[in-house]
Design a protein around this motif. Structure first.
Motif, PDB file in Angstrom:
ATOM      1  N   ILE A 126       0.770  -1.132   0.066  1.00  0.00           N
ATOM      2  CA  ILE A 126      -0.258  -0.131  -0.018  1.00  0.00           C
ATOM      3  C   ILE A 126       0.831   1.292  -0.080  1.00  0.00           C
ATOM      4  O   ILE A 126       0.646   2.007  -0.686  1.00  0.00           O
ATOM      5  N   ARG A 127       1.859   1.402   0.885  1.00  0.00           N
ATOM      6  CA  ARG A 127       3.102   2.340   0.637  1.00  0.00           C
ATOM      7  C   ARG A 127       3.273   2.764  -0.587  1.00  0.00           C
ATOM      8  O   ARG A 127       3.260   4.041  -0.861  1.00  0.00           O
ATOM      9  N   LEU A 128       3.725   1.748  -1.381  1.00  0.00           N
ATOM     10  CA  LEU A 128       4.322   1.928  -2.558  1.00  0.00           C
ATOM     11  C   LEU A 128       3.083   2.487  -3.602  1.00  0.00           C
ATOM     12  O   LEU A 128       3.445   3.603  -4.279  1.00  0.00           O
TER      13      LEU A 128
ATOM     14  N   ASN B 186       1.882   6.023  -2.924  1.00  0.00           N
ATOM     15  CA  ASN B 186       2.549   7.316  -2.951  1.00  0.00           C
ATOM     16  C   ASN B 186       2.807   7.549  -4.639  1.00  0.00           C
ATOM     17  O   ASN B 186       2.904   8.762  -5.064  1.00  0.00           O
ATOM     18  N   MET B 187       2.677   6.174  -5.324  1.00  0.00           N
ATOM     19  CA  MET B 187       2.586   6.464  -6.699  1.00  0.00           C
ATOM     20  C   MET B 187       1.464   7.175  -7.344  1.00  0.00           C
ATOM     21  O   MET B 187       1.292   7.880  -8.141  1.00  0.00           O
ATOM     22  N   ILE B 188       0.297   6.725  -6.814  1.00  0.00           N
ATOM     23  CA  ILE B 188      -1.214   7.266  -7.184  1.00  0.00           C
ATOM     24  C   ILE B 188      -1.250   8.794  -6.840  1.00  0.00           C
ATOM     25  O   ILE B 188      -1.901   9.540  -7.408  1.00  0.00           O
ATOM     26  N   ALA B 189      -0.939   9.014  -5.414  1.00  0.00           N
ATOM     27  CA  ALA B 189      -0.969  10.156  -5.043  1.00  0.00           C
ATOM     28  C   ALA B 189      -0.290  11.406  -6.048  1.00  0.00           C
ATOM     29  O   ALA B 189      -1.159  12.587  -6.362  1.00  0.00           O
TER      30      ALA B 189
ATOM     31  N   GLU C 209       8.099  14.066  -7.807  1.00  0.00           N
ATOM     32  CA  GLU C 209       7.765  12.686  -8.206  1.00  0.00           C
ATOM     33  C   GLU C 209       9.103  11.747  -8.623  1.00  0.00           C
ATOM     34  O   GLU C 209       9.176  10.744  -8.149  1.00  0.00           O
ATOM     35  N   SER C 210      10.189  12.315  -9.250  1.00  0.00           N
ATOM     36  CA  SER C 210      11.293  11.827  -9.352  1.00  0.00           C
ATOM     37  C   SER C 210      12.041  11.266  -8.146  1.00  0.00           C
ATOM     38  O   SER C 210      12.554  10.308  -7.952  1.00  0.00           O
ATOM     39  N   ALA C 211      12.011  12.344  -7.279  1.00  0.00           N
ATOM     40  CA  ALA C 211      12.502  11.985  -6.032  1.00  0.00           C
ATOM     41  C   ALA C 211      11.563  10.857  -5.087  1.00  0.00           C
ATOM     42  O   ALA C 211      12.500   9.799  -4.606  1.00  0.00           O
ATOM     43  N   VAL C 212      10.528  10.888  -5.242  1.00  0.00           N
ATOM     44  CA  VAL C 212       9.756   9.935  -4.741  1.00  0.00           C
ATOM     45  C   VAL C 212       9.847   8.306  -5.263  1.00  0.00           C
ATOM     46  O   VAL C 212       9.734   7.476  -4.485  1.00  0.00           O
ATOM     47  N   ALA C 213       9.972   8.689  -6.544  1.00  0.00           N
ATOM     48  CA  ALA C 213      10.276   7.170  -7.114  1.00  0.00           C
ATOM     49  C   ALA C 213      11.623   6.639  -6.665  1.00  0.00           C
ATOM     50  O   ALA C 213      11.688   5.316  -6.677  1.00  0.00           O
ATOM     51  N   ILE C 214      12.538   7.264  -6.497  1.00  0.00           N
ATOM     52  CA  ILE C 214      13.782   6.834  -5.922  1.00  0.00           C
ATOM     53  C   ILE C 214      13.589   6.418  -4.290  1.00  0.00           C
ATOM     54  O   ILE C 214      13.960   5.367  -3.969  1.00  0.00           O
ATOM     55  N   ILE C 215      13.074   7.283  -3.685  1.00  0.00           N
ATOM     56  CA  ILE C 215      12.866   7.160  -2.374  1.00  0.00           C
ATOM     57  C   ILE C 215      11.959   5.770  -2.162  1.00  0.00           C
ATOM     58  O   ILE C 215      12.206   5.067  -1.166  1.00  0.00           O
TER      59      ILE C 215
END
Length: 223
Positions: free
Chosen positions: A158-160, A163-166, A200-206
């Motif tokens: 759910i976390r992954l 975060n991608m959907i948001a 979003e690029s940072a979120v993709a890595i994190i």
């Protein structure tokens, strides 16, 4: 216009089978070809990233288990690749679906649990009662620790996906308002969208790093 806000996450297509999930497999076709090229700056950078992750995961897992860092580095690479791929227009974001994230999280968790309860049963029972717990609270702590252990694959998945959907939903909402804005507001909207794309690029890595690190921590608990 989209039929609804979540249609950008709809895997269905006009074909008899869904072709959007093939975006997950593009890396298998593209990435191996780089091994036949002369080493470039990208290869050197990626090798340094892999070695850094290997050292960190090795510290978390401990000296008992050997060779398992390859699995977690591959997991990190797969998730990060699919997260970045979803930022491109008209490319399906597979990591925003629970089908993808649960497929990654559930087998890992099940394998850790089976290995731990079969080989280190006493150690697994000791994890159910934290050190220093008063005797009167031990039954409650066993229930709480059991529930927290069972929901681990769900929280990972759910976390992954959340975060991608948001981030994608926020960018979609802002993008749909561009048609009714003035020229001045559209310039501001473009700046905001670029900033969101960087976020979003940072979120993709994190998020790929968090998924891999938590999986590593879960595996270290069963040794």
């Amino acid at each position: 216009m989209m039929a609804n806000l979540f249609s950008s996450f709809d895997p269905s297509t006009n074909w008899s089978t869904s072709l959007n999930w093939l975006s997950t497999m593009i890396g298998i076709i593209v990435i191996p070809s780089t091994f036949w090229f002369i080493p470039s700056r990208f290869n050197i950078l990626w090798t340094k990233i892999i070695m850094t992750l290997h050292k960190e995961f090795k510290t978390l897992i401990g000296p008992k288990t050997k060779g398992s860092t390859i699995m977690f580095i591959s997991l990190f690479s797969l998730i990060m690749y699919n997260n970045f791929l979803g930022l491109f227009p008209y490319i399906f974001t597979s990591t925003s679906h629970m089908v993808m994230t649960l497929t990654l999280a559930l087998p890992l968790w099940l394998s850790f649990m089976l290995f731990g309860w079969i080989n280190n049963t006493i150690h697994m029972f000791a994890h159910l009662v934290p050190q220093g717990t008063p005797p009167i609270l031990m039954p409650f702590m066993v229930c709480i620790e059991t529930i927290s252990n069972v929901i681990r694959p769900g929280t990972l998945a759910i976390r992954l996906s959340a975060n991608m959907i948001a981030g994608h939903l926020l960018m979609t909402l802002l993008g749909n308002t561009g048609t009714i804005m003035s020229t001045y507001m559209i310039n501001i909207l473009l700046v905001v969208q670029i900033l969101l794309l960087m976020l979003e690029s940072a979120v993709a890595i994190i998020q790929s790093y968090v998924f891999a690190v938590l999986s590593t921590l879960y595996s270290s608990e069963v040794n």
